[in-house]
Design a protein around this motif. Structure first.
Motif, PDB file in Angstrom:
ATOM      1  N   UNK A   1       9.003   5.612  -3.160  1.00 37.47           N
ATOM      2  CA  UNK A   1       7.870   6.549  -3.167  1.00 37.47           C
ATOM      3  C   UNK A   1       6.626   5.935  -2.539  1.00 37.47           C
ATOM      4  N   UNK A   2       6.760   5.533  -1.285  1.00 31.62           N
ATOM      5  CA  UNK A   2       5.628   5.008  -0.528  1.00 31.62           C
ATOM      6  C   UNK A   2       4.919   6.179   0.170  1.00 31.62           C
ATOM      7  N   UNK A   3       3.708   6.477  -0.264  1.00 26.84           N
ATOM      8  CA  UNK A   3       3.014   7.677   0.198  1.00 26.84           C
ATOM      9  C   UNK A   3       1.620   7.408   0.749  1.00 26.84           C
ATOM     10  N   UNK A   4       1.207   6.141   0.804  1.00 26.62           N
ATOM     11  CA  UNK A   4      -0.148   5.828   1.259  1.00 26.62           C
ATOM     12  C   UNK A   4      -0.223   4.364   1.654  1.00 26.62           C
ATOM     13  N   UNK A   5      -1.288   4.012   2.368  1.00 29.23           N
ATOM     14  CA  UNK A   5      -1.516   2.610   2.710  1.00 29.23           C
ATOM     15  C   UNK A   5      -1.742   1.786   1.450  1.00 29.23           C
ATOM     16  N   UNK A   6      -2.300   2.419   0.413  1.00 27.31           N
ATOM     17  CA  UNK A   6      -2.561   1.699  -0.842  1.00 27.31           C
ATOM     18  C   UNK A   6      -1.266   1.358  -1.572  1.00 27.31           C
ATOM     19  N   UNK A   7      -0.297   2.278  -1.581  1.00 30.94           N
ATOM     20  CA  UNK A   7       0.978   1.950  -2.230  1.00 30.94           C
ATOM     21  C   UNK A   7       1.715   0.875  -1.437  1.00 30.94           C
ATOM     22  N   UNK A   8       1.584   0.910  -0.108  1.00 27.12           N
ATOM     23  CA  UNK A   8       2.218  -0.112   0.727  1.00 27.12           C
ATOM     24  C   UNK A   8       1.581  -1.468   0.468  1.00 27.12           C
ATOM     25  N   UNK A   9       0.249  -1.506   0.372  1.00 27.03           N
ATOM     26  CA  UNK A   9      -0.446  -2.768   0.120  1.00 27.03           C
ATOM     27  C   UNK A   9       0.000  -3.394  -1.201  1.00 27.03           C
ATOM     28  N   UNK A  10       0.358  -2.542  -2.156  1.00 25.81           N
ATOM     29  CA  UNK A  10       0.753  -3.050  -3.472  1.00 25.81           C
ATOM     30  C   UNK A  10       2.061  -3.827  -3.436  1.00 25.81           C
ATOM     31  N   UNK A  11       2.913  -3.580  -2.433  1.00 26.86           N
ATOM     32  CA  UNK A  11       4.219  -4.250  -2.382  1.00 26.86           C
ATOM     33  C   UNK A  11       4.313  -5.286  -1.269  1.00 26.86           C
TER      34      UNK A  11
ATOM     35  N   UNK B   1      -0.443   9.241  10.259  1.00 28.08           N
ATOM     36  CA  UNK B   1      -1.381   8.573  11.156  1.00 28.08           C
ATOM     37  C   UNK B   1      -2.425   7.793  10.372  1.00 28.08           C
ATOM     38  N   UNK B   2      -2.912   8.371   9.287  1.00 22.17           N
ATOM     39  CA  UNK B   2      -3.879   7.661   8.444  1.00 22.17           C
ATOM     40  C   UNK B   2      -3.258   6.400   7.858  1.00 22.17           C
ATOM     41  N   UNK B   3      -2.000   6.477   7.488  1.00 26.06           N
ATOM     42  CA  UNK B   3      -1.322   5.317   6.900  1.00 26.06           C
ATOM     43  C   UNK B   3      -1.151   4.218   7.941  1.00 26.06           C
ATOM     44  N   UNK B   4      -0.641   4.569   9.113  1.00 22.32           N
ATOM     45  CA  UNK B   4      -0.385   3.547  10.133  1.00 22.32           C
ATOM     46  C   UNK B   4      -1.676   2.924  10.646  1.00 22.32           C
ATOM     47  N   UNK B   5      -2.777   3.661  10.576  1.00 25.26           N
ATOM     48  CA  UNK B   5      -4.054   3.096  11.019  1.00 25.26           C
ATOM     49  C   UNK B   5      -4.661   2.166   9.977  1.00 25.26           C
ATOM     50  N   UNK B   6      -4.104   2.195   8.758  1.00 20.99           N
ATOM     51  CA  UNK B   6      -4.678   1.390   7.680  1.00 20.99           C
ATOM     52  C   UNK B   6      -3.759   0.266   7.212  1.00 20.99           C
ATOM     53  N   UNK B   7      -2.594   0.125   7.846  1.00 21.56           N
ATOM     54  CA  UNK B   7      -1.673  -0.945   7.453  1.00 21.56           C
ATOM     55  C   UNK B   7      -0.951  -1.471   8.682  1.00 21.56           C
TER      56      UNK B   7
ATOM     57  N   UNK C   1      -6.380   9.596   1.275  1.00 17.77           N
ATOM     58  CA  UNK C   1      -7.583  10.345   0.940  1.00 17.77           C
ATOM     59  C   UNK C   1      -7.760  10.620  -0.526  1.00 17.77           C
ATOM     60  N   UNK C   2      -6.848  10.130  -1.382  1.00 12.95           N
ATOM     61  CA  UNK C   2      -6.927  10.438  -2.806  1.00 12.95           C
ATOM     62  C   UNK C   2      -7.373   9.260  -3.667  1.00 12.95           C
TER      63      UNK C   2
ATOM     64  N   UNK D   1       1.670   5.030 -10.606  1.00 11.12           N
ATOM     65  CA  UNK D   1       2.059   4.613  -9.260  1.00 11.12           C
ATOM     66  C   UNK D   1       1.471   3.232  -8.986  1.00 11.12           C
ATOM     67  N   UNK D   2       2.003   2.570  -7.979  1.00 14.78           N
ATOM     68  CA  UNK D   2       1.632   1.174  -7.721  1.00 14.78           C
ATOM     69  C   UNK D   2       0.206   1.038  -7.218  1.00 14.78           C
ATOM     70  N   UNK D   3      -0.298   2.043  -6.496  1.00 16.98           N
ATOM     71  CA  UNK D   3      -1.680   1.983  -6.037  1.00 16.98           C
ATOM     72  C   UNK D   3      -2.635   2.031  -7.224  1.00 16.98           C
TER      73      UNK D   3
END
Length: 856
Positions: free
Chosen positions: A130-140, A160-166, A629-630, A649-651
């Motif tokens: 359940x990876x849905x944001x740059x923040x959840x990706x950063x957590x792992x 696009x927002x995710x790839x621009x932030x990770x 954005x959340x 969630x991990x974020x």
């Protein structure tokens, strides 16, 4: 670039194909897949019903793939139980030794174990994580994961927002079946039938028909009864935007599909990606779409790629493959069916007539004879024709003018697709780029590039000067390009010639053979890997215990389990309330710690004020999903200054740790083994909630494998079954299509969805407009409490759902308070509540069996 040449696939996104068996592997290879993903018969994969592969087949499978320049990924995308960690370790050793390129993993503890066993084995986070944001990706990121498969519920704008932030490479699904629930967060099969989607045993309850009640009034749904069955994703027209968004791998769903499906869909996306890479992308034609839909289709949709359109995603009229609509019925006279066709159909084709599939009224079969103007025809024909089927098929059939006809099988197309992967001659070849240097007095040198393989070859002797026939670029192109039935094709040849050198054809033939031999040997070169000594799983379990105890010494929340066993520190009960009225009733019932999970988080301020005025500890629940954005929702929660958070969630866990907010990890973090538990506690969780995928024996095994004071167990609840981006409120109760124009009917209506055995399940929406469908029957694990307390478990939770009279809530809370105080038995509590007696089941348990009609 010649007409047959393809763009440089080293720069293009990877095309990732599914394979449930050997035929599907060949279909993927021969139609242009860059990589293939597959499961093992050893288990641990989310498609347990696929044929899958034995571990003994892995070396041959990887050799087959690598010889054709295709990567191979093993899916290990399920949760791993404590007693399975040792077997999982052995599976990883086999995978690493066989040269598998990467593994797709859901379980955090499994990721940690893989890293210890074989540091060089690439790990991709499955969409089940359940990876849905740059923040959840950063957590792992600290786990050493090298790629993330994003949730299907993301739009291209969000991707696009995710790839621009990770910097993490991301993969996304572009085609195939869509789950209505977030992958890794669906507990429906577990709740209704004891077969967990998180264990590869999804029963597809989303594909069943439901009845909807709004404010206790049955709604007239007409033919739109499949309220949770999305159409299939087809993102082929969005390939350029996905490339622009930075997606590194485009994934096709379908490990349960046929090899013809794999061939069909892979070749379509291969062409689309290649065209996009040279700026020649175009929308697919109607015929191209028809061919794709013939392999499998519930109807095509862009899914969430264009954003939410709930009505388009789930029209609700069907839930199974129907193929392509090709016409309508005119009349039925005896055994003769007269039809009007919009697409040519011929005898032998499979068709189905529109009907009520759920009631068994749908009629289908192969066409035996076709007549036009009373004359038999053998070729495909459109317009008005007469059909004959197997004798008796249409007897007593309900056929009527205008009835839709769907083509379900096209034998000609299937034969064409099979030909792509059954021939001895390769259908898809690897591109070779060569730079040749020919000079008098020097050896002929060729620098060869094929995918990521590069090397230089030269002739044994220097080139002599030609008397008549000097070498030319054309002669080199002709001779080096004579690759016959090999798996290679010469794409580009650059030639530098100095003087008038002569190169005999025999020399070029020998050089060409050496080149092909070298390419094959380089393709099959073993991957350098090191494996840790056996026993990693048991060692890590012991180390995890030490990690947890170390964290416990730094937490005022934790007490010594021995103290609990001796009665020095009694167990405590936490109650989750979903409204202000429930909160007040729970406080009146004497609860000293409360979790709140409100539809409207603006009410949290008042909830915190009420709780603190009564000296009650209050934790606020975060959303289960945090999309781009959340993050502001986390900040809004923090402003209320509750005693802590229930993180889902991990974020949220990472955010709470950064702000030093005490937090409890909830069930949605999927803790099924001590390695996952230890990591979450290390990341800041005060304690963790056991996954609902654990049955009673598995829960006790987890408790025994770690300091039990770190564990929280939910002993009364309505199981949250579907958790979904799709909004049923919007689809049924609003003329709108998404949260921007729906008018928020969820604020005004109470909704229940009745299944086929008459149980009404409760539908809620959260502040993110995501829906959760809760099991209508309360479940109690009261009989397990005594055993768990003996093992040192201190924290127990009960969860309320809909508002009830205050005295009823008090009665429920009092029953469980007496239970953990040792003043009543679990059996007495269960009987009093008339609830299901279970903690969730995946395999053999002590509970009574369930009604199979709930799923089947």
């Amino acid at each position: 670039m010649t007409e047959k040449s393809l763009p440089d696939r080293r720069l293009a996104p990877e095309l990732l194909a599914p394979a449930g068996n050997w035929e599907c592997v060949r279909a993927a290879i021969e139609n242009g897949a860059d990589a293939v993903y597959f499961g093992l018969q050893a288990g641990f994969n989310a498609r347990a019903r696929a044929a899958n592969f034995g571990t003994e087949e892995l070396p041959r499978l990887m050799e087959t793939l690598h010889a054709r320049g295709v990567l191979g990924y093993v899916t290990l995308n399920t949760l791993i139980f404590t007693d399975e960690l040792a077997a999982f370790e052995e599976t990883i050793r086999s995978i690493a030794a066989a040269g598998v390129d990467a593994v797709l993993v859901q379980d955090i503890g499994a990721v940690r174990l893989i890293r210890e066993i074989c540091p060089q084995l690439s790990i991709h986070a499955s969409t089940q994580m359940t990876m849905v944001s740059a923040e959840t990706i950063a957590a792992i990121e600290s786990l050493g994961i090298e790629r993330v498969v994003l949730a299907r519920e993301l739009s291209i704008a969000e991707i696009t927002k995710i790839t621009s932030a990770t910097a993490m490479p991301v993969e996304c699904f572009v085609h195939g079946a869509l789950c209505v629930a977030y992958s890794g967060q669906c507990l429906t099969s577990e709740s209704l039938g004891g077969r967990s989607a998180n264990r590869g045993q999804c029963a597809q309850a989303c594909r069943l028909n439901y009845t909807l009640y709004s404010d206790n009034v049955k709604q007239d749904l007409g033919t739109n009864q499949y309220l949770l069955s999305p159409q299939d994703l087809a993102g082929i027209n969005h390939i350029p935007q996905l490339i622009e968004a930075g997606v590194c791998s485009m994934k096709i769903e379908g490990r349960l599909k046929t090899p013809e499906y794999v061939a069909n869909i892979v070749r379509s996306y291969r062409r689309a990606i290649d065209d996009a890479m040279v700026g020649q992308h175009r929308a697919i034609t109607a015929e191209e779409q028809r061919q794709m839909e013939m392999s499998f289709s519930r109807g095509f949709t862009p899914g969430w790629l264009e954003g939410c359109n709930h009505k388009r995603l789930v029209p609700g009229q069907s839930s199974a493959k129907r193929g392509v609509m090709v016409g309508t019925v005119v009349a039925l006279r005896g055994e003769r069916l007269t039809v009007d066709l919009t697409h040519p159909i011929m005898k032998g084709d499979g068709v189905v007539l529109e009907g009520d599939r759920a009631a068994g009224k749908e009629i289908g079969g192969r066409i035996y004879e076709v007549f036009s103007h009373n004359r038999p025809v053998d070729e495909a024909i459109a317009g008005r024709v007469d059909w004959f089927f197997q004798r008796g098929l249409l007897r007593d059939a309900h056929c009527y003018p205008g009835q839709q006809i769907w083509q379900t099988d096209d034998p000609r197309l299937s034969k064409q697709l099979r030909a792509t992967y059954t021939s001895e001659t390769p259908n898809h070849r690897r591109n070779i780029d060569i730079h040749a240097h020919a000079a008098v007095g020097q050896p002929l040198r060729i620098h060869v590039q094929c995918d990521n393989i590069a090397f230089t070859l030269e002739t044994e002797s220097p080139l002599a000067e030609a008397n008549k026939h000097a070498v030319t670029p054309e002669s080199l192109q002709q001779q080096l390009g004579r690759l016959g039935e090999s798996a290679y094709v010469l794409r580009n040849l650059e030639v530098t010639i100095e003087g008038k050198p002569m190169v005999p054809f025999s020399v070029l033939g020998k050089l060409r053979l050496e080149m092909v031999t070298r390419l094959q040997s380089e393709s099959l070169k073993p991957i350098a890997r090191s494996l840790a000594e056996p026993g990693v799983a048991s060692r890590m379990i012991a180390e995890s215990n030490m990690e947890i105890r170390k964290s416990a010494r730094n937490s005022s929340e934790i007490v010594n389990s021995e103290a609990i066993n001796t009665g020095a520190k009694p167990a405590n009960l936490v109650v989750l309330a979903r409204s202000l009225s429930q909160l007040e009733s729970v406080i009146a019932a004497g609860a000293r710690r409360i979790y709140t999970d409100f539809h409207d988080i603006r009410q949290y301020r008042e909830a915190v004020t009420i709780a603190k005025s009564h000296g009650v500890e209050i934790y606020l629940a975060t959303l289960r999903i945090q999309k781009p954005g959340e993050v502001g929702l986390f900040k809004a929660l923090a402003k209320h200054e509750a005693n802590g958070w229930l993180v889902r969630n991990l974020a949220a866990l990472r955010f709470a740790q950064e702000l030093k907010i005490p937090c409890v990890g909830d069930f949605s973090l999927n803790v099924t083994n001590p390695l996952t538990a230890a990591w979450l506690i290390e990341q800041g969780a005060t304690r963790i909630t056991a996954s609902y995928d654990l049955n009673r024996d598995q829960l006790i095994e987890l408790v025994d494998s770690m300091p039990s004071s770190e564990m929280e167990v939910v002993i009364h609840q309505h199981m949250p079954m579907f958790h979904m981006e799709h909004c049923v409120f919007c689809t049924v109760l609003s003329p709108g299509t998404n949260k921007s124009n729906c008018g928020r009917p969820c604020d005004r209506h109470s909704v229940e969805m009745e299944d086929r055995i008459g149980v009404k399940h409760v539908l809620h929406a959260d502040i993110g407009c995501r829906n959760t469908l809760y099991n209508g029957i309360a479940q109690s694990g009261a009989e397990a409490v005594e055993d768990l307390m003996k093992r040192g478990v201190q924290h127990f939770r009960i969860e309320l759902l809909n508002d009830a009279p205050a005295d009823e809530i008090k009665r429920i809370v009092a029953l469980y308070q007496r239970l953990i105080a040792g003043q009543t038995s679990g059996a007495d509590v269960w009987r009093a509540l008339r609830a299901e007696n279970r903690l969730g089941v995946t395999r053999g348990t002590l509970e009574h069996s369930r009604n199979p009609l709930a799923i089947a």
